[in-house]
Design a protein around this motif. Structure first.
Motif, short mmCIF file in Angstrom:
data_model
loop_
_atom_site.label_atom_id
_atom_site.label_comp_id
_atom_site.label_asym_id
_atom_site.label_seq_id
_atom_site.Cartn_x
_atom_site.Cartn_y
_atom_site.Cartn_z
N ILE A 125 0.61 -1.21 -0.02
CA ILE A 125 0.05 -0.17 0.12
C ILE A 125 0.83 1.35 -0.22
O ILE A 125 1.72 1.31 0.57
N LEU A 126 0.60 2.27 -0.80
CA LEU A 126 1.29 3.38 -0.73
C LEU A 126 0.37 4.52 -0.71
O LEU A 126 -0.80 4.55 -1.24
N LEU A 127 0.51 5.36 0.25
CA LEU A 127 -0.51 6.51 0.77
C LEU A 127 0.20 7.63 1.31
O LEU A 127 1.39 7.61 1.61
N GLY A 128 -0.23 8.90 1.02
CA GLY A 128 0.34 9.99 1.66
C GLY A 128 -0.01 10.25 3.18
O GLY A 128 -0.96 9.44 3.58
N SER A 129 0.61 11.05 3.79
CA SER A 129 0.41 11.30 5.37
C SER A 129 0.02 12.59 5.62
O SER A 129 0.31 13.65 4.54
N HIS A 130 -0.87 12.86 6.59
CA HIS A 130 -1.57 14.36 6.78
C HIS A 130 -1.29 14.47 8.24
O HIS A 130 -1.97 15.42 8.92
N ALA A 148 4.78 14.91 0.97
CA ALA A 148 4.99 15.94 -0.09
C ALA A 148 6.31 16.68 0.46
O ALA A 148 6.43 17.03 1.95
N LYS A 149 7.27 16.91 -0.29
CA LYS A 149 8.36 17.88 0.09
C LYS A 149 7.86 19.24 0.47
O LYS A 149 7.02 19.88 -0.20
N LYS A 150 8.39 19.94 1.60
CA LYS A 150 8.16 21.13 1.90
C LYS A 150 8.86 22.12 0.91
O LYS A 150 9.92 21.77 0.59
N PRO A 151 8.30 23.14 0.50
CA PRO A 151 9.21 24.01 -0.35
C PRO A 151 10.37 24.70 0.49
O PRO A 151 10.07 24.90 1.64
#
Length: 150
Positions: free
Chosen positions: A103-108, A137-140
């Motif tokens: 499973i691949l997912l993002g984190s919040h 996601a990479k932080k800017p």
């Protein structure tokens, strides 16, 4: 290998899709892009709940369609699905039913959600029947941003 890709339209979901596209996958890899609509996220403060639900359905269909198309363009066999339910539980149940290997997912995770233990990624990781990878996601780069806007 069967890979379940859980998305929700956030920047972290975009990062997940971009990460998949950047990696090499074996030719026998099959992916399923999953979006879970959480009925508990609706509030009684909504005047027109039906319009909100319809807008979310339209958005979800568009999200999974575009994500699946991006993965197919990379040569990955991909299907898409939308479910209604609690996100973590639905992702885990779908993974079991579909026979996912990964499973691949993002984190919040935020301070508040961490304190309330309402973190989908953490719950999926805890209850998953298979390996899980959480993509952030990479932080800017703030210094670059300030240079561009300064």
């Amino acid at each position: 290998m069967k890979v379940l890709v859980a998305i929700d339209g956030s920047l972290n979901s975009t990062a997940v899709i971009n990460e998949i596209v950047a990696r090499e996958w074996s030719p026998d890899t099959a992916m399923c892009v999953l979006y879970v609509r959480d009925p508990k996220s609706l509030s009684s403060h909504f005047v027109d709940v039906e319009a909100y639900v319809e807008a979310e359905n339209t958005s979800a269909k568009s999200l999974v369609k575009h994500a699946a198309e991006k993965l197919r363009a990379r040569g990955i066999s991909t299907t898409a699905a939308i479910m209604k339910g609690r996100p973590a539980k639905s992702i885990v149940n779908f993974a079991k039913t579909w026979g996912a290997d990964f499973i691949l997912l993002g984190s919040h995770e935020t301070t508040l959600s961490h304190l309330l233990s309402k973190n989908t990624a953490k719950d999926v990781l805890r209850h998953s029947p298979c390996s899980v990878e959480i993509i952030r996601a990479k932080k800017p780069d703030k210094s670059l941003a300030s240079q561009l806007h300064g």
